[in-house]
Every structure is written in C-alpha cells, then in structure tokens.
Enzyme design. Structure first.
Site, PDB file in Angstrom:
ATOM      1  N   ARG A   9     -14.876  65.144  68.131  1.00 51.36           N
ATOM      2  CA  ARG A   9     -14.827  63.383  68.991  1.00 51.36           C
ATOM      3  C   ARG A   9     -13.438  62.781  68.549  1.00 51.36           C
ATOM      4  O   ARG A   9     -13.710  62.527  67.338  1.00 51.36           O
ATOM      5  CB  ARG A   9     -16.115  62.877  68.932  1.00 51.36           C
ATOM      6  CG  ARG A   9     -17.414  63.477  69.392  1.00 51.36           C
ATOM      7  CD  ARG A   9     -16.541  64.125  71.625  1.00 51.36           C
ATOM      8  NE  ARG A   9     -16.388  62.499  72.282  1.00 51.36           N
ATOM      9  CZ  ARG A   9     -17.649  62.624  72.834  1.00 51.36           C
ATOM     10  NH1 ARG A   9     -18.685  62.462  72.711  1.00 51.36           N
ATOM     11  NH2 ARG A   9     -17.283  60.754  73.664  1.00 51.36           N
ATOM     12  N   TYR A  89     -20.192  73.604  71.273  1.00 51.92           N
ATOM     13  CA  TYR A  89     -21.143  72.285  70.616  1.00 51.92           C
ATOM     14  C   TYR A  89     -22.134  72.210  71.185  1.00 51.92           C
ATOM     15  O   TYR A  89     -22.796  71.972  69.890  1.00 51.92           O
ATOM     16  CB  TYR A  89     -20.080  71.121  71.451  1.00 51.92           C
ATOM     17  CG  TYR A  89     -20.971  69.914  71.328  1.00 51.92           C
ATOM     18  CD1 TYR A  89     -20.694  69.456  70.154  1.00 51.92           C
ATOM     19  CD2 TYR A  89     -21.967  68.914  72.030  1.00 51.92           C
ATOM     20  CE1 TYR A  89     -21.005  68.380  69.853  1.00 51.92           C
ATOM     21  CE2 TYR A  89     -21.701  68.093  72.004  1.00 51.92           C
ATOM     22  CZ  TYR A  89     -21.582  67.593  70.786  1.00 51.92           C
ATOM     23  OH  TYR A  89     -22.062  66.395  70.527  1.00 51.92           O
ATOM     24  N   ARG A 275     -29.928  58.146  66.519  1.00 45.13           N
ATOM     25  CA  ARG A 275     -29.610  58.852  67.785  1.00 45.13           C
ATOM     26  C   ARG A 275     -30.799  59.702  67.851  1.00 45.13           C
ATOM     27  O   ARG A 275     -31.734  60.158  66.661  1.00 45.13           O
ATOM     28  CB  ARG A 275     -28.428  59.415  67.565  1.00 45.13           C
ATOM     29  CG  ARG A 275     -27.569  59.665  67.416  1.00 45.13           C
ATOM     30  CD  ARG A 275     -26.126  60.414  67.368  1.00 45.13           C
ATOM     31  NE  ARG A 275     -26.066  60.791  66.157  1.00 45.13           N
ATOM     32  CZ  ARG A 275     -26.918  62.635  65.934  1.00 45.13           C
ATOM     33  NH1 ARG A 275     -27.381  62.949  66.701  1.00 45.13           N
ATOM     34  NH2 ARG A 275     -26.899  63.176  64.562  1.00 45.13           N
ATOM     35  N   ASP A 499     -10.349  76.732  21.313  1.00 50.51           N
ATOM     36  CA  ASP A 499     -11.408  75.870  21.636  1.00 50.51           C
ATOM     37  C   ASP A 499     -12.920  76.553  21.611  1.00 50.51           C
ATOM     38  O   ASP A 499     -12.871  77.358  22.362  1.00 50.51           O
ATOM     39  CB  ASP A 499     -10.997  74.956  22.589  1.00 50.51           C
ATOM     40  CG  ASP A 499     -11.728  74.322  23.377  1.00 50.51           C
ATOM     41  OD1 ASP A 499     -11.874  74.707  24.677  1.00 50.51           O
ATOM     42  OD2 ASP A 499     -12.703  73.191  22.755  1.00 50.51           O
ATOM     43  N   ASP A 501     -15.598  74.310  24.196  1.00 52.76           N
ATOM     44  CA  ASP A 501     -16.562  73.994  25.101  1.00 52.76           C
ATOM     45  C   ASP A 501     -15.082  74.140  26.810  1.00 52.76           C
ATOM     46  O   ASP A 501     -14.710  73.793  25.657  1.00 52.76           O
ATOM     47  CB  ASP A 501     -16.688  72.494  25.869  1.00 52.76           C
ATOM     48  CG  ASP A 501     -17.962  71.824  24.491  1.00 52.76           C
ATOM     49  OD1 ASP A 501     -17.481  71.918  23.600  1.00 52.76           O
ATOM     50  OD2 ASP A 501     -18.897  72.358  24.969  1.00 52.76           O
ATOM     51  N   ASP A 680      -9.185  75.410  27.152  1.00 58.07           N
ATOM     52  CA  ASP A 680      -9.090  74.984  28.989  1.00 58.07           C
ATOM     53  C   ASP A 680      -8.879  74.153  29.205  1.00 58.07           C
ATOM     54  O   ASP A 680      -8.819  73.617  30.427  1.00 58.07           O
ATOM     55  CB  ASP A 680     -10.054  75.197  28.939  1.00 58.07           C
ATOM     56  CG  ASP A 680     -11.384  74.194  28.804  1.00 58.07           C
ATOM     57  OD1 ASP A 680     -11.877  73.538  29.613  1.00 58.07           O
ATOM     58  OD2 ASP A 680     -11.545  73.480  27.409  1.00 58.07           O
TER      59      ASP A 680
HETATM   60  P1  ADQ Z   1     -25.364  60.101  62.627  1.00 60.86           P
HETATM   61  O1  ADQ Z   1     -26.466  61.054  62.509  1.00 60.86           O
HETATM   62  O2  ADQ Z   1     -24.809  59.467  63.889  1.00 60.86           O
HETATM   63  O3  ADQ Z   1     -24.196  60.064  61.033  1.00 60.86           O
HETATM   64  P2  ADQ Z   1     -25.269  57.704  61.015  1.00 60.86           P
HETATM   65  O4  ADQ Z   1     -25.129  58.008  59.672  1.00 60.86           O
HETATM   66  O5  ADQ Z   1     -27.554  56.757  61.329  1.00 60.86           O
HETATM   67  O6  ADQ Z   1     -26.583  59.036  61.576  1.00 60.86           O
HETATM   68  O7  ADQ Z   1     -24.406  56.594  61.763  1.00 60.86           O
HETATM   69  C1  ADQ Z   1     -25.422  56.689  63.276  1.00 60.86           C
HETATM   70  C2  ADQ Z   1     -24.720  55.295  64.062  1.00 60.86           C
HETATM   71  O8  ADQ Z   1     -24.813  55.195  65.192  1.00 60.86           O
HETATM   72  C3  ADQ Z   1     -23.928  54.532  63.024  1.00 60.86           C
HETATM   73  O9  ADQ Z   1     -23.242  54.061  62.316  1.00 60.86           O
HETATM   74  C4  ADQ Z   1     -24.606  53.376  63.866  1.00 60.86           C
HETATM   75  O10 ADQ Z   1     -24.502  52.180  63.507  1.00 60.86           O
HETATM   76  C5  ADQ Z   1     -23.606  54.028  65.460  1.00 60.86           C
HETATM   77  N1  ADQ Z   1     -24.640  53.108  66.847  1.00 60.86           N
HETATM   78  C6  ADQ Z   1     -25.004  52.608  66.831  1.00 60.86           C
HETATM   79  N2  ADQ Z   1     -25.948  52.170  67.784  1.00 60.86           N
HETATM   80  C7  ADQ Z   1     -25.075  52.843  68.610  1.00 60.86           C
HETATM   81  C8  ADQ Z   1     -25.230  53.109  69.731  1.00 60.86           C
HETATM   82  N3  ADQ Z   1     -25.490  52.552  71.267  1.00 60.86           N
HETATM   83  N4  ADQ Z   1     -24.503  54.598  70.916  1.00 60.86           N
HETATM   84  C9  ADQ Z   1     -24.066  54.758  69.543  1.00 60.86           C
HETATM   85  N5  ADQ Z   1     -23.816  54.493  68.212  1.00 60.86           N
HETATM   86  C10 ADQ Z   1     -24.412  53.678  67.779  1.00 60.86           C
HETATM   87  C11 ADQ Z   1     -23.288  61.829  60.881  1.00 60.86           C
HETATM   88  C12 ADQ Z   1     -24.702  61.978  59.306  1.00 60.86           C
HETATM   89  C13 ADQ Z   1     -24.708  61.045  59.345  1.00 60.86           C
HETATM   90  C14 ADQ Z   1     -23.611  60.505  58.174  1.00 60.86           C
HETATM   91  C15 ADQ Z   1     -22.493  60.078  58.691  1.00 60.86           C
HETATM   92  C16 ADQ Z   1     -21.613  59.309  58.845  1.00 60.86           C
HETATM   93  O11 ADQ Z   1     -25.658  62.882  60.514  1.00 60.86           O
HETATM   94  O12 ADQ Z   1     -25.545  61.428  57.704  1.00 60.86           O
HETATM   95  O13 ADQ Z   1     -24.105  59.466  58.128  1.00 60.86           O
HETATM   96  O14 ADQ Z   1     -22.214  61.376  60.081  1.00 60.86           O
HETATM   97  O15 ADQ Z   1     -20.948  60.780  57.976  1.00 60.86           O
END
Ligand code: ADQ
Length: 724
Positions: A9, A89, A275, A499, A501, A680
């Site tokens: 995205r 997707y 989510r 060497d 290790d 190494d």
């Molecule tokens: P996610 O599974 O989406 O991310 P998370 O890390 O909790 O899980 O991130 C969720 C994000 O969505 C947070 O920043 C949160 O604030 C945001 N959010 C808040 N309100 C929202 C809304 N109304 N609509 C949409 N989003 C909202 C994935 C991985 C995680 C990892 C992150 C980053 O699954 O483990 O931490 O990527 O690498």
C-alpha cells in the site's frame, strides 16, 4: 543516493465515493517514519505501491488523475484489478502467508492459482520499480506481499542495494519449510543485499530455514550464497514518539479527553485497539475479561473495557467469521454482567481518527495487548507514549515482538489463559509508585528508539558500501587446491598458522560453547604429529581457555592476539608485549557503563585486553552506542598508546604493541618452504597481511581481506586441512 520504497500500500489511500475520487493519508506509522526521506525533495525518494482500490472501474482519465495527484507526494501507483486483489492480496498474501507466518492454521486446498497471481503481481511491481528507478538506486521493499520482488530486481540490476524488511514474524524453520513454496520465497528474499526483521528470533528462524532448504549457509550475520552474501539483521520498529506524547496538547485531543473523563467517571478503563484479525487474540482477551469479572465481584460497575476493532480484510471468510464470533461473545458478556448503570464492554467496530485515539489511550488505565503472535505491535508502544508520567499500565503478550523491548510491561502468555486474567488484575491494582517507575522506563526507551531512527538505521545499513569479493583474492577452487596440495607435499618444513573462532569452529553466541570437538582435536593432532609441520593457533582467547582446550596438543599457542605465546612442546607462556595495564581500570568503567545501556552487550576482561561484546544486542542500539564509546575512548587510546579493534560484533582494546602479526613474525624467522595461514576476522588481517607473497593466506568468509585466497566457511577450511 536515491531511494525507492516499495510496499503493497501507498501512504496515501485512494477511494471512489459516489463516483468521485478521494485521497487521504493512510494511518500507517511507516509514512511518518520515512517522512524525512519522502518529504525532502532533494533526496528524490519515490514510493511505489497499490493505491488501495481495484482498477476495473477506473477510466483512463481517472487513472491519470490518480497518478498525477499521487506524484505530488512522490508516490507512484501500481494498478491492480479486482481479480488480482482477490488472488494476490486476499488470497495468497493474507490467507496463506499471513496465517503461516503467525503459526495459525492455513486454509487447506490447492493454492496454486493464488500463488501464480502472487508471482505475477510481484513481477508487475518489479517492472514498475525498474521503470521508475535508475541503476545504482537503493530499493527498500516492505513486507510479506512482495517477497519475490528482491530477486526479480536483482536479476536486472545486480549492482543495486536492495533491502527488504519483514513486518510480521518469520516462523520456525520446522513450520516454514513444510510450505510448498518455501524455497521460492527464500530465494526471492535473498535477492536483497539486506534482509531485516523485528527480532533476532525471526532472523534466526529465517537463517535456519535457508540452511534446512540448503540455500546458502549462515556466518556472522551473513547468508552466504555461492556468488555473494546477504546481510541479515535486526531492526525493531519504533513509533513516532513525539506525535503521541505531544498529542495531549492538541485542542481536539483535549476535547475528546474531557468527553472520556466524563463518560467513564469513577471507572477504570481497559483499552484494546487492533485490526480485527485472527492473530490479535480478541477471543482470548474477552474470555479473560469474562473470568476476571466472574471472579472479582468488587470490579463490577468499576471497570469498563473499550474494545476498538478496526475493520480489516473483511472480504476474507476467516475475518468475517471472527467478527461474528467476537460480537457474539461481547454480547453474551454484556448480557451476563450488565446492570442498569453499567455495561462492562464498549465494543466499537470502526476506524478511529488520531485525536480520538490519542485521547482514549491517555484516558485508559490499562492497555490490554495480547496477540497470539505479532511481528512487533505498535499499539503497545503508542499507548505507553501517550501516558502521563504516573499513569497507565500495559499488559502485553510475550508473543509480540514488542515484548523483547518492553520488559517493564506486565507480560502474559495467551496460550495460558490464567496469565491474562492475573495480568489484568495486577495492572488494575498496581501501586502508583511501581506503575510510575515502569511506565517511565518504557517511555524513555520508546523516546529514544523512534520509527525515524529505525528508518534511518535501516537505510544507512543498506547504503553502506558492500565489499565485493576483491579481484586479488581468489576462491580456493579445485585448481588452486591442487596446486596448494602439490606445494604442501613438496615442502620440507611447513608452518600452519590458524586462528581459532570462526576459522576452525563456527562462531557461536556463547563463547564458552566453542570448545573443540573430538574431530577437530584429532585433526590438529594429526597435522602436528607430522615432523615436517609446525602448527600454531593464534587466537584472541585468553591463555587459560587455550590451555584447557588445546594445551595437550603438540602445537604452539598464542593467546590474546599475540600478547602471550607458548612454544611447541613448551609448558610456559611468554609475554610478547612491553606495555603496562594501568589503562584497564578506566576502559573497564566505560565498557561496563555501555554494557548497562545496551541490553545483550557484555564485557570480557582478559589479562592484556578488554572486549565489549555486542553479538546479542539489537544492532542499531549497539551501533549508536558504539559511536559514543569510540568518541570517549579516543583520548584514552592516545594517552596510553592503545589500539581499538572493531572485530565481528566485538570492540576490543589492547596495547598497541600487541598484534597477531608480531606472533607471525616470531615464527617466520624459521626457514619454512610452505606457509599456510587462515583467519576469518579483521583481527586476523595483521597476520594475513604480514606473510610473504608465496604463503597461502586464506580468508574464511566473504568480508574484505588482504589474503590471497578465500574459502566460504569453516567446513570448507576443515575439509582442506584434512587433505593435508
Ligand atoms: P499491524 O498488524 O497492523 O501491523 P500494529 O503494529 O499494532 O499491527 O499496528 C497497527 C497500527 O494501526 C497502529 O499504528 C495503530 O495506531 C493504527 N491504527 C490506529 N487506529 C487506526 C484506525 N482507525 N485505522 C487504521 N489503523 C489504525 C503490522 C504487524 C505488526 C507490526 C507493524 C509494523 O502485524 O506486528 O508492529 O506491522 O511493523
């Protein structure tokens, strides 16, 4: 160097509402983390990704409008049809890879069609990336949707710096390698020059999978392939700390906050924000809350759980079913406990604007974050950042990547429901002073390791020049081996300097685990027994360890990089340094101080040197502190005539008159007609570089060297020594 970011995205989401196109910034933290790169025009950063709506219903003019509008934000769309979205997707990415990477059951059945689309959409992203970037660019690819992309780009652009970061966990090798597509996925990822993960466990799982699939071997954080190596490293993502901690000063946040104060007056608020996803542990948390209420009458009417379920992937069956199950459970808990004045759960199935979310975080007394498995989990971090200094406790499952950093949270295990119930109870009743101490410690950590630093650390590592195998240094192939063995057999007096290790034994996490195997001891013994051979081990280890491990063999030993040595057949150790040790106390103080700052780092004190080890520490944290450490060491080094050596995840300090070269020179006065020397690490370069050109100097591994020859790894070197 120009940077191209590629993710499924874009940071701007496009929708078509009532026939009209709308553009809105996404909620993702990634965009703020990369803001410095995308907003600064000079950097010329481009971001390539899917704009979020299927292209079937878009006219050519609408597509053009989208492209033009996005370009203003340095974004470039990859258009996907509904069919592609369904298969690539919703299908392969979210119904196969996502559950597989989170150790959840995968929908059984034939997924060859969705896999093919996954492949073809990756190819589409590849062609757009190639079209929109110049050779020599740095390309940073994100996440599990695009795992075949690194290899596709590498095929066209062998010289580009290609980085890949995985935002999810990487599963255990045992689980992962069962997948029909495991080898293709790993090969796809290894097109990158740098592959990053949130935690060292995920990185290790990945390397184990490569080994089990017999695609490359791992050494020193590198995955070694026949023609190049790939850096595997750990970059735990942070949050935009300033944004959350300063939110309370915004008017709109204050308005929401007041609303929440009024609404939940006199009650403890437990918040959950995720989510609506099967990995996030919705059902487990609801059940724990139910048990808590069942067993603690005193909480009735005094606590409320605000559960924000953000709509996600709602076209997928498993997600639809989860929603039904969660909502049923919410209703039944509410029916079980509600009174005329109190409803224990407030369930919201919607997205929440930032100001409302920030206010909710701040009002909540407890955040209940208990995913079954989660790459990192940013909600946990955002909640802590939003707190006042003396409020807010986090209940966090240890199966989230964030648990590695947030040790002051109340850690629970979603596989053991009791721990969730107790965790909640503890959080609700924690004494103010302890709560304040813990929250503050977590805030300090998060304030330091922000998403901006995370991005910078990844990009800097990616753009570091990688040393191609130098021309002068040749692989010890069949032809060279033959020549080498011929010289060996023709010689009358031979020196074999090795060497320990990383050369004779693979590098291990715990130094004490590198004890020689019986085979290695036998090999060294047989080599040394040959009256024409002088065998010498030149190590950075202390003399006691060498004595214990190898002392019984008829070989020469040099300890602490040559500060001390023991002759062949000798019993006593001799000093090769004239320095004193008055500097040690000062440097030890510094090393201890930095070891406390960097979790995983530790100090090793030997007779003539001090070593700061950081193999087990998060890479960017170690790097950051190394800069400061170097800075502070500078005047001390000058005053006491010391030498700093940057070895493999170690920083070593000793007197400047100590070196492996000095030991080599001690031996080279003899009249050898065959000299073989292998090492190494950078600390071996002194020794490799001091040899006469006719010597067979051999580097183990792929980093830069003065040696004439190179072998891939320890096994290859041992195989060669066996031929002697
Ligand atoms: P996610 O599974 O989406 O991310 P998370 O890390 O909790 O899980 O991130 C969720 C994000 O969505 C947070 O920043 C949160 O604030 C945001 N959010 C808040 N309100 C929202 C809304 N109304 N609509 C949409 N989003 C909202 C994935 C991985 C995680 C990892 C992150 C980053 O699954 O483990 O931490 O990527 O690498």
């Amino acid at each position: 160097m120009s940077l191209v970011i590629v993710s499924n995205r874009l940071p701007i989401s496009v929708k078509k509402v009532d026939g009209k196109l709308t553009f809105s910034p996404g909620d993702g933290g990634l965009a703020s983390g990369l803001g410095d790169y995308t907003k600064n025009k000079k950097r010329g950063t481009k971001w390539i990704g899917w704009p979020g709506l299927p292209s079937d219903n878009l006219s050519a003019a609408e597509r053009r409008t989208i492209a033009v509008r996005l370009r203003q934000h340095h974004c470039y769309p990859v258009f996907l049809t509904q069919k592609q979205v369904d298969d690539y997707y919703n299908g392969y990415s979210n119904s196969v890879v996502w559950p597989m990477f989170h150790d959840l059951p995968i929908k059984t059945g034939d997924n060859s069609r969705t896999w093919e689309t996954y492949h073809s959409v990756n190819a589409l992203f590849a062609s757009e990336t190639l079209r929109l970037s110049k050779p020599g660019s740095s390309v940073w690819i994100h996440d599990y949707h695009l795992m075949l992309l690194p290899r596709m780009i590498r095929a066209e652009r062998p010289q580009d710096q290609i980085g890949f970061f995985l935002h999810t966990p990487f599963p255990s090798a045992e689980n992962f390698t069962k997948s029909k597509h495991a080898a293709s996925i790993v090969t796809g990822l290894l097109g990158a020059s740098l592959v990053g993960f949130h935690t060292s466990i995920y990185a290790q799982n990945f390397m184990d999978s490569c080994r089990d699939l017999e695609i490359g071997t791992s050494a020193n954080g590198q995955l070694v392939l026949p023609n190049r190596s790939v850096q595997i490293d750990v970059f735990p993502i942070g949050i935009d700390y300033a944004k959350f901690s300063a939110a309370a000063r915004q008017r709109s946040v204050q308005a929401y906050y007041r609303k929440f104060l009024h609404k939940y007056d006199g009650k403890k608020v437990i918040v959950t924000v995720d989510r609506l996803d099967p990995t996030k542990g919705f059902v487990e948390r609801l059940e724990a809350y139910q048990t808590l209420l069942r067993d603690n009458q005193d909480l009735h009417g005094k606590v409320v759980m605000v559960m924000l379920a953000i709509p996600s992937r709602s076209e997928i069956d498993a997600y639809k079913k989860l929603r039904e199950r969660v909502e049923k459970l919410v209703d039944s808990i509410n029916a079980q406990f509600s009174t005329a004045h109190w409803r224990p759960i407030e369930y919201l199935y919607r997205t929440m604007p930032f100001d409302e979310l920030a206010a909710l975080y701040r009002r909540a007394d407890v955040a209940f974050v208990a995913p079954l498995r989660d790459g990192m989990n940013l909600v946990a971090k955002e909640y802590i950042a939003s707190q006042k200094k003396n409020a807010g406790m986090l209940v966090l499952s240890k199966t989230a990547g964030a648990a590695e950093e947030l040790k002051d949270a109340i850690q629970v295990d979603p596989a053991q429901p009791d721990t969730l119930v107790h965790g909640l109870r503890n959080a609700l009743t924690m004494p103010a002073r302890e709560l304040q101490k813990r929250t503050q410690a977590m805030q300090e950590h998060l304030q330091e390791f922000t998403i901006q630093k995370w991005a910078e650390s990844f990009i800097t590592t990616l753009q570091q020049p990688r040393i191609a195998v130098p021309q002068r240094t040749r692989m010890l192939g069949a032809k060279q081996n033959k020549q080498l063995l011929a010289s060996y057999h023709a010689a009358n007096r031979r020196l074999i300097m090795l060497d320990y290790d990383g050369t004779l034994t693979p590098l291990v996490k715990q130094p004490e685990d590198a004890e020689p195997t019986r085979e290695l001891r036998t090999l060294l013994h047989r080599l040394a027994k040959n009256p024409l051979n002088d065998v010498l081990i030149v190590s950075g280890r202390d003399r006691h360890t060498l004595q214990k491990w190898l002392g019984g063999l008829p070989i020469g030993l040099a300890a602490e990089h040559g500060a001390l040595y023991r002759r062949i057949g000798g019993k006593n150790w001799h000093r090769l340094t004239n320095a004193d040790r008055s500097w040690q106390e000062i440097v030890l103080g510094l090393f201890d101080y930095f070891a406390d700052l960097v979790p995983g780092a530790h100090v090793e004190q030997k007779e003539w040197s001090l070593t700061w080890h950081y193999r087990q520490a998060p890479v960017y944290l170690a790097q950051k502190n190394l800069v400061a450490l170097h800075h502070l060491l500078k005047p001390i080094v000058k005053k006491y005539d010391l030498r700093i050596k940057d070895g493999n995840k170690v920083l070593e300090v000793h007197a400047s008159d100590i070196s492996k070269a000095k030991v080599a020179q001690e031996w080279l006065i003899h009249d050898y007609d065959f000299i073989f020397c292998a090492g190494d690490d950078t600390t071996d370069e002194d020794m490799l570089g001091t040899l006469p050109y006719s010597a067979y100097s051999v580097k183990v591994g792929y980093s830069q060297t003065q040696a004439r020859f190179r072998v891939k790894n320890v096994d290859e070197l041992l195989a060669l020594l066996r031929k002697f």
